[in-house]
Design a protein around this motif. Structure first.
Motif, PDB file in Angstrom:
ATOM      1  N   ARG A 114      -2.803   8.760  -4.721  1.00 33.95           N
ATOM      2  CA  ARG A 114      -3.044   7.232  -4.727  1.00 33.95           C
ATOM      3  C   ARG A 114      -3.726   6.997  -6.057  1.00 33.95           C
ATOM      4  N   LEU A 115      -4.712   7.836  -6.811  1.00 36.47           N
ATOM      5  CA  LEU A 115      -4.937   7.811  -8.008  1.00 36.47           C
ATOM      6  C   LEU A 115      -3.933   7.991  -9.077  1.00 36.47           C
ATOM      7  N   VAL A 116      -2.998   8.936  -8.912  1.00 42.02           N
ATOM      8  CA  VAL A 116      -2.119   9.159 -10.036  1.00 42.02           C
ATOM      9  C   VAL A 116      -1.139   8.129 -10.081  1.00 42.02           C
ATOM     10  N   ASP A 117      -0.614   7.792  -8.766  1.00 43.12           N
ATOM     11  CA  ASP A 117       0.424   6.710  -8.740  1.00 43.12           C
ATOM     12  C   ASP A 117       0.141   5.042  -8.726  1.00 43.12           C
ATOM     13  N   GLY A 118      -1.364   5.036  -8.662  1.00 50.22           N
ATOM     14  CA  GLY A 118      -1.857   3.612  -8.705  1.00 50.22           C
ATOM     15  C   GLY A 118      -1.670   3.018  -7.536  1.00 50.22           C
ATOM     16  N   TRP A 119      -1.439   3.399  -6.329  1.00 50.04           N
ATOM     17  CA  TRP A 119      -1.245   2.655  -5.066  1.00 50.04           C
ATOM     18  C   TRP A 119      -2.257   1.782  -4.909  1.00 50.04           C
ATOM     19  N   GLU A 120      -2.001   0.569  -4.323  1.00 54.75           N
ATOM     20  CA  GLU A 120      -3.073  -0.386  -3.893  1.00 54.75           C
ATOM     21  C   GLU A 120      -3.173  -0.290  -2.478  1.00 54.75           C
ATOM     22  N   ALA A 121      -4.357   0.055  -1.931  1.00 54.19           N
ATOM     23  CA  ALA A 121      -5.056  -0.214  -0.815  1.00 54.19           C
ATOM     24  C   ALA A 121      -5.623  -1.495  -0.179  1.00 54.19           C
ATOM     25  N   VAL A 122      -5.363  -2.076   0.773  1.00 59.21           N
ATOM     26  CA  VAL A 122      -5.884  -3.264   1.129  1.00 59.21           C
ATOM     27  C   VAL A 122      -6.389  -2.906   2.708  1.00 59.21           C
ATOM     28  N   ILE A 123      -7.723  -3.173   2.902  1.00 55.69           N
ATOM     29  CA  ILE A 123      -8.175  -3.010   4.324  1.00 55.69           C
ATOM     30  C   ILE A 123      -8.638  -4.462   4.682  1.00 55.69           C
ATOM     31  N   ASP A 124      -7.917  -5.262   5.845  1.00 50.68           N
ATOM     32  CA  ASP A 124      -8.233  -6.276   6.443  1.00 50.68           C
ATOM     33  C   ASP A 124      -8.510  -7.395   4.974  1.00 50.68           C
ATOM     34  N   GLY A 125      -7.717  -7.438   4.108  1.00 52.51           N
ATOM     35  CA  GLY A 125      -7.759  -8.372   3.064  1.00 52.51           C
ATOM     36  C   GLY A 125      -8.624  -7.906   2.029  1.00 52.51           C
TER      37      GLY A 125
END
Length: 68
Positions: A25-36
Protein backbone atom coordinates in the motif's frame (compact mmCIF):
# COMPACT_ATOMS: atom_id res chain seq x y z
CA UNK A 1 6.72 -30.40 14.23
CA UNK A 2 5.38 -29.79 17.69
CA UNK A 3 2.26 -27.72 18.36
CA UNK A 4 4.06 -24.63 19.68
CA UNK A 5 6.37 -24.46 16.68
CA UNK A 6 3.41 -24.87 14.31
CA UNK A 7 1.50 -22.13 16.14
CA UNK A 8 4.39 -19.64 16.10
CA UNK A 9 5.17 -20.35 12.46
CA UNK A 10 1.52 -19.92 11.43
CA UNK A 11 1.21 -16.65 13.33
CA UNK A 12 4.49 -15.42 11.85
CA UNK A 13 3.27 -16.15 8.32
CA UNK A 14 0.01 -14.32 8.94
CA UNK A 15 1.81 -11.26 10.32
CA UNK A 16 4.26 -11.41 7.39
CA UNK A 17 1.37 -11.22 4.93
CA UNK A 18 -0.14 -8.29 6.82
CA UNK A 19 3.20 -6.44 6.81
CA UNK A 20 3.68 -7.11 3.08
CA UNK A 21 0.21 -5.80 2.23
CA UNK A 22 0.81 -2.61 4.21
CA UNK A 23 4.19 -2.15 2.52
CA UNK A 24 2.56 -2.68 -0.87
CA UNK A 25 0.00 0.00 0.00
CA UNK A 26 2.82 2.39 0.86
CA UNK A 27 4.81 1.66 -2.29
CA UNK A 28 1.87 1.73 -4.70
CA UNK A 29 -0.01 4.53 -2.94
CA UNK A 30 -3.24 2.57 -2.55
CA UNK A 31 -6.06 4.53 -1.02
CA UNK A 32 -7.88 2.96 1.92
CA UNK A 33 -11.25 4.16 3.14
CA UNK A 34 -13.02 2.72 6.17
CA UNK A 35 -16.63 3.80 6.57
CA UNK A 36 -15.96 7.03 4.70
CA UNK A 37 -12.77 7.82 6.62
CA UNK A 38 -9.66 8.02 4.41
CA UNK A 39 -6.96 6.08 6.26
CA UNK A 40 -3.72 8.09 6.34
CA UNK A 41 -0.50 6.49 5.13
CA UNK A 42 1.11 6.74 8.58
CA UNK A 43 -1.31 4.06 9.75
CA UNK A 44 0.21 1.65 7.23
CA UNK A 45 3.72 2.64 8.34
CA UNK A 46 2.82 1.80 11.93
CA UNK A 47 1.01 -1.40 10.95
CA UNK A 48 3.89 -2.57 8.74
CA UNK A 49 6.43 -2.00 11.51
CA UNK A 50 4.33 -3.69 14.19
CA UNK A 51 3.30 -6.63 12.00
CA UNK A 52 6.90 -7.04 10.78
CA UNK A 53 8.16 -7.13 14.35
CA UNK A 54 5.55 -9.68 15.37
CA UNK A 55 6.41 -11.83 12.33
CA UNK A 56 10.12 -11.80 13.18
CA UNK A 57 9.39 -12.70 16.82
CA UNK A 58 7.07 -15.49 15.71
CA UNK A 59 9.75 -17.01 13.49
CA UNK A 60 12.31 -16.66 16.28
CA UNK A 61 10.05 -18.34 18.82
CA UNK A 62 9.19 -21.08 16.34
CA UNK A 63 12.87 -21.76 15.78
CA UNK A 64 13.47 -21.76 19.54
CA UNK A 65 10.72 -24.31 20.14
CA UNK A 66 11.95 -26.58 17.34
CA UNK A 67 15.08 -27.28 19.41
CA UNK A 68 13.07 -28.70 22.31
Amino acid sequence: MNKKKAYYTTVAIIFSVIAIVHLARLVDGWEAVIDGWPVPMWVSWAAAIIAGYLAVRGFQLGAHHSNK
